[in-house]
Design an enzyme around this catalytic site. Structure first.
Site, short mmCIF file in Angstrom:
data_model
loop_
_atom_site.label_atom_id
_atom_site.label_comp_id
_atom_site.label_asym_id
_atom_site.label_seq_id
_atom_site.Cartn_x
_atom_site.Cartn_y
_atom_site.Cartn_z
N GLY A 1 42.20 25.44 67.18
CA GLY A 1 41.85 25.28 68.58
C GLY A 1 41.07 23.99 68.69
O GLY A 1 40.20 23.73 67.86
N ASN B 1 31.64 36.96 64.53
CA ASN B 1 32.63 36.17 65.26
C ASN B 1 34.00 36.73 64.89
O ASN B 1 34.54 36.44 63.82
CB ASN B 1 32.51 34.69 64.86
N HIS C 1 34.35 26.18 73.39
CA HIS C 1 33.73 25.65 72.16
C HIS C 1 32.26 25.30 72.37
O HIS C 1 31.69 24.49 71.65
CB HIS C 1 34.48 24.43 71.62
N ARG D 1 29.89 36.05 69.12
CA ARG D 1 30.56 34.98 69.86
C ARG D 1 31.55 35.61 70.83
O ARG D 1 32.43 36.37 70.42
CB ARG D 1 31.31 34.05 68.91
N GLU E 1 28.29 27.45 64.29
CA GLU E 1 28.21 28.33 65.45
C GLU E 1 27.36 29.56 65.17
O GLU E 1 26.65 30.06 66.05
CB GLU E 1 29.62 28.76 65.87
N HIS F 1 35.76 18.49 68.75
CA HIS F 1 35.91 19.71 67.95
C HIS F 1 37.41 19.88 67.69
O HIS F 1 38.15 20.35 68.56
CB HIS F 1 35.34 20.92 68.69
N ASP G 1 49.37 24.13 60.77
CA ASP G 1 48.26 23.71 59.91
C ASP G 1 48.36 22.21 59.62
O ASP G 1 49.37 21.74 59.08
CB ASP G 1 48.30 24.50 58.59
N MET G 2 47.32 21.46 59.97
CA MET G 2 47.33 20.02 59.77
C MET G 2 47.53 19.65 58.30
O MET G 2 48.20 18.66 57.97
CB MET G 2 46.03 19.40 60.29
N ARG G 3 46.99 20.45 57.37
CA ARG G 3 47.15 20.16 55.94
C ARG G 3 48.61 20.24 55.54
O ARG G 3 49.09 19.39 54.76
CB ARG G 3 46.31 21.13 55.12
N GLY H 1 38.53 17.98 62.19
CA GLY H 1 37.58 16.88 62.37
C GLY H 1 36.70 16.66 61.16
O GLY H 1 36.35 15.52 60.83
N ARG I 1 48.96 25.97 70.53
CA ARG I 1 48.81 25.89 71.98
C ARG I 1 49.23 24.50 72.47
O ARG I 1 48.97 23.50 71.82
CB ARG I 1 47.37 26.18 72.38
#
Length: 400
Positions: free
Chosen positions: A217, A9, A186, A98, A384, A213, A288-290, A335, A246
């Site tokens: 992304g 991937n 996804h 992928r 995946e 997901h 970055d969410m963190r 998630g 995005r």
């Protein structure tokens, strides 16, 4: 000599790989990897590193990648050199890849040849952050494994069974026939969740399930009887939810305005919407969410709130497409790991019949809702690579 399958991937600055046994019985269960590895930081000015872990998560290899190794082909070569030094007598019998976009023609895994590679390259403008790197990984593997079958597995294929009403834009029919339609993405992740959920809650997995997901992304999918009904991403991986960089859903007239009133070229608009927007654009802090959760900047909190609200609104939209919902599953980097954000989203979905179990959510239990909750919520780690390995084995088996 024992045969193995390698999955690959390739992203913009990373390569994820995993090794699986080639033997299998062809059933619907997901295989387990013998080991998995990831090369990060590939590209100019980045600190590249290769890490390999076994099935139990123990580190088998951890090394910096310097010079030529810090490219996609160099990182793959470094990984194969490490693999060759392992005295396990395993031969790579096939490589599964992928591929983000299969367009209208590729709706099932396929063995790659020159004509397939050329056709997939024509889809690069539809997924500019992903498709070129996916195909670079295929080319690197073809060079490294001369004569070994290469199998392309598509993120779009899972959604090819959607009702026609959910695949069409309100554009002239000639454009739809030319490929301007809702594809969805996804799909390999959603396949993984469908397979795992069937093992945990088989009856529930056959009902109406919304999978979120959520990662750099992000997309969501409404699934009934294990099949895609509707999803948030459409023509490209830009649409739907707010993402790391995005923008997600946007009025198409904004693009016209930017080009006409701000003099932006198509390339400049593409860079803005794909690389400078989303969580990064709203917060001005990070994609970055963190980092956003750790930030004291008000704009960081605003970005998190915007993301959560988008998930809740799309949850309602997908519930409408399914004509109800019986279960919700979270997956992806955000998630799977952002427990406070999951709790916030689930609390705002109480109107759907969700009764969150805050303690279970914070502990990271698989089930996130109370036993009495009319709609259950779950968190599962996507795999995946296992889906790619299963598809690759099936393609080889069908070829005899």
């Amino acid at each position: 000599m024992t045969d193995s399958l390698l999955t690959l991937n390739a992203g913009s600055s990373s390569i994820k790989v995993a090794l699986f046994d080639a033997a299998g019985d062809g059933d619907a269960s997901l295989p387990a990897a013998r080991w998995s590895g990831q090369a990060d930081g590939l590209g100019a000015g980045l600190k590249a590193r290769l890490r390999v872990r076994d099935a139990q998560g123990q580190t088998l290899h951890d090394a910096a990648l310097d010079g030529a190794q810090a490219s996609h082909q160099g990182a793959l070569a470094a990984l194969l050199e490490w693999h060759a030094q392992q005295a396990d007598g395993r031969r790579i019998a096939a490589v599964g890849h992928r591929i983000v976009h299969g367009g209208a023609d590729f709706v099932a895994p396929v063995r790659v040849d020159a004509s397939v590679l050329d056709a997939l390259a024509k889809l690069e403008p539809l997924a500019p952050l992903h498709q070129p790197h996916n195909l670079a990984g295929v080319r690197a593997a073809m060079a490294a494994f001369e004569g070994v079958p290469q199998v392309a597995c598509f993120d779009t294929a899972f959604h090819a069974v959607q009702p026609e009403v959910n695949r069409r834009f309100a554009l002239p029919r000639a454009l739809h026939d030319a490929g301007v339609r809702r594809y969805g993405f996804h799909g390999l992740s959603y396949e993984s969740i469908v397979a795992q959920f069937a093992g945990i809650a088989p009856e529930l997995a056959q009902r109406r399930v919304i999978v979120a997901h959520l990662g750099n992304g992000a997309s969501m999918c409404g699934i009934a009887q294990g099949r895609s009904v509707a999803t948030t991403m459409t023509f490209s991986p830009l649409d739907g939810l707010t993402m790391g960089t995005r923008c997600g859903h946007i009025d198409a007239a904004v693009v016209l305005y930017l080009m006409r009133s701000h003099g932006m070229s198509a390339d400049r608009v593409e860079a803005l919407l794909f690389r400078e927007s989303g969580l990064l654009g709203i917060s001005g802090v990070s994609s970055d969410m963190r980092a956003l959760e750790a930030s004291a900047e008000p704009a960081a909190a605003e970005a998190i709130g915007h993301f959560a609200e988008q998930v809740v609104q799309h949850m309602g939209s997908l519930a409408a497409a399914l004509r109800g919902v019986d279960a919700i599953v979270f997956t992806g980097g955000i998630g799977e790991n952002a427990a406070p954000l999951r709790e916030r989203i689930l609390e705002d979905c109480e109107w759907l019949g969700v009764n969150v179990d805050a303690a279970a959510n914070r502990k990271g239990d698989a089930r996130l809702t109370t036993a009495e909750s009319p709609v259950s919520a779950w968190v599962l780690r996507t795999d995946e690579e296992a889906v790619i390995a299963r598809h690759t084995a099936n393609v080889l088996r069908a070829a005899g």
